[in-house]
Design a protein around this motif. Structure first.
Motif, mmCIF file in Angstrom:
data_model
loop_
_atom_site.group_PDB
_atom_site.id
_atom_site.type_symbol
_atom_site.label_atom_id
_atom_site.label_comp_id
_atom_site.label_asym_id
_atom_site.label_seq_id
_atom_site.Cartn_x
_atom_site.Cartn_y
_atom_site.Cartn_z
ATOM 1 N N ASN A 203 -6.831 84.681 19.015
ATOM 2 C CA ASN A 203 -7.452 85.827 18.336
ATOM 3 C C ASN A 203 -6.403 86.726 17.693
ATOM 4 O OD1 ASN A 203 -10.019 84.991 19.129
ATOM 5 N ND2 ASN A 203 -9.907 86.123 21.048
ATOM 6 N N LEU A 204 -5.260 86.868 18.367
ATOM 7 C CA LEU A 204 -4.202 87.717 17.817
ATOM 8 C C LEU A 204 -3.579 87.091 16.577
ATOM 9 C CD1 LEU A 204 -2.170 90.076 17.925
ATOM 10 C CD2 LEU A 204 -0.814 88.707 19.518
ATOM 11 N N HIS B 54 -3.191 80.488 26.220
ATOM 12 C CA HIS B 54 -3.562 81.872 26.487
ATOM 13 C C HIS B 54 -4.779 82.227 25.634
ATOM 14 C CE1 HIS B 54 0.304 82.376 28.582
ATOM 15 N NE2 HIS B 54 0.823 81.686 27.577
ATOM 16 N N ASP C 53 -6.097 84.946 24.616
ATOM 17 C CA ASP C 53 -5.981 86.046 23.664
ATOM 18 C C ASP C 53 -5.019 85.737 22.526
ATOM 19 O OD1 ASP C 53 -3.891 85.961 25.490
ATOM 20 O OD2 ASP C 53 -3.422 88.084 25.236
ATOM 21 N N SER D 101 2.015 92.318 18.432
ATOM 22 C CA SER D 101 1.098 93.438 18.668
ATOM 23 C C SER D 101 1.837 94.743 18.942
ATOM 24 C CB SER D 101 0.171 93.111 19.847
ATOM 25 O OG SER D 101 0.917 92.923 21.040
#
Length: 417
Positions: free
Chosen positions: A177-178, A172, A174, A217
């Motif tokens: 970065n998370l 994935h 993203d 998140s």
């Protein structure tokens, strides 16, 4: 009393000499080892401000003495000789040991640490110190895998120890970065404690976070609010823990969405509150997945397969997976069981497990029973074969208890298909 013209130069020389003697005494108090010159002054590799002051004192004193030699030659020489014999070390005398100032401790006191200047990153270092510096590998500016960042990130290292599969997460775009922006102590630790308090075991944290890494998140208070909502709907703590384990994305949905999903299944299937709760406990993916397959299958059962609403309710409550099953699989299974095996609707309603079984397994066993003349699925006739046992028991029990044959005979028959 006023000084005469001859006394003024001598008075000035006395003032300069006393200043020079005071400075020289201070110089001896902080004396450092060096080489003695013929004049009696220690020579140092670098000329400090104190040495400059001493040289200036000698030059000033000599100039003043020469200028006033006609008037006070003998007196000045006696004072200079006295000062040199008293204060300045002789050439033949060994250098005195460094004297320590009273009250100064060799180690800095705690109060003095604030006065110590910080080392500058631009301060030059020696070659020996430079060799001792160990520099780690540089952080890659970009990468297609999280493996390159594990050595640089404490968060990734601890997630790996928990059992998180980074090879699945990195697919994935993203995710990397998370995770790389998270601090384990500030952002992850509290989330792990929340999940453990919810009922997720240590061995289950890794698989859970691998599937739903995006939970980091989420705001922790929002997660607690969603758990409180489920508890208000009479879901027990054990039920919530089971639902979260089987549907890791459950807590990522808002309270409004969870409430709408529960209302949808209760209304469309005409179920009671208890049956609706039991349905989503057994298959919590109904609350997180898309509703389009569910709506389509409900139409298939009613319009294409010909089941009544109450029959659909009964089958769904026993086999919830029928709501999310593949439409083609449902129709093919129904066509074979109803049209080839001649099983009526009401028997399929009693034993809906047939829709949750691979079709080729049903075909193999039915053809073997038909070959032996024992394919009888009517409970009102002799040698009745239950659909439930036909699809659920292992081969040994099926052959001995239902087909009245050996497993070897069944295997030989399968080779003829």
């Amino acid at each position: 009393m006023a000084l005469s013209a001859q006394q003024i130069p001598r008075w000035l020389n006395s003032i300069k000499l006393s200043s020079f003697m005071t400075a020289l005494q201070l110089r001896k108090g902080f004396q450092r080892p060096g080489k003695a010159l013929s004049c009696g002054i220690f020579a140092h590799p670098r000329v400090s401000s104190e040495d400059c002051f001493l040289q200036w004192g000698f030059r000033t004193y000599r100039t003043s003495s020469t200028w006033n030699s006609s008037q006070s030659t003998n007196s000045s020489r006696r004072e200079i000789n006295c000062a040199q014999s008293t204060l300045l070390p002789s050439v033949n005398e060994p250098p005195q040991k460094t004297q320590k100032m009273p009250g100064l401790d060799p180690e800095l006191s705690l109060e003095g640490l604030d006065d110590v200047p910080l080392l500058s990153p631009l301060q030059p270092i020696s070659d020996e110190e430079a060799v001792q510096i160990i520099a780690g590998p540089p952080l890659p500016p970009s990468s297609v895998t999280l493996r390159d960042y594990v050595d640089h990130s404490e968060t990734l290292r601890k997630l790996v120890l928990l059992g998180v599969d980074l090879s699945k997460i990195e697919k994935h775009p993203d995710a990397a970065n998370l995770l790389l922006r998270l601090d384990f102590e500030k952002d992850i630790k509290q989330m792990l404690l929340f999940l453990k308090d919810l009922g997720i075991e240590d061995t289950q944290l890794g698989p859970f976070l691998t599937k739903n890494y995006a939970i980091f998140s989420e705001d922790l208070e929002n997660l607690k609010t969603r758990v409180a909502y489920l508890q208000s709907k009479n879901f027990s703590k054990a039920d919530i823990a089971q639902m979260v384990r089987n549907a890791p994305f459950l807590l990522s949905f808002s309270v409004e969405r969870l409430d709408n999903r529960l209302g949808f299944f209760q209304k469309e299937l005409e179920l009671s509150v208890k049956k609706t709760r039991d349905l989503v406990i057994r298959l919590p993916r109904l609350l997180t997945g898309s509703l389009e397959p569910v709506k389509e299958n409900l139409k298939v059962f009613q319009l294409e397969l010909g089941f009544q609403q109450n029959e659909i309710q009964h089958m769904i409550t026993k086999i919830p997976k029928m709501l999310t099953a593949n439409k083609r699989k449902l129709t093919e299974t129904f066509d074979y069981v109803h049209n080839v095996m001649l099983v009526p609707h009401h028997l399929m309603v009693r034993f809906p497990q047939v829709f949750n079984t691979r079709l080729f397994k049903v075909k193999e066993r039915h053809l073997f029973l038909a070959y032996l003349g024992r394919a009888q699925y009517d409970p009102t006739k002799p040698n009745y074969i239950s659909l439930d046992k036909l699809v659920s028991v292992p081969d040994g029990i099926f052959c001995e208890g239902m087909a009245k044959a050996s497993v070897q005979d069944f295997e030989k028959f399968l080779k003829t298909l």
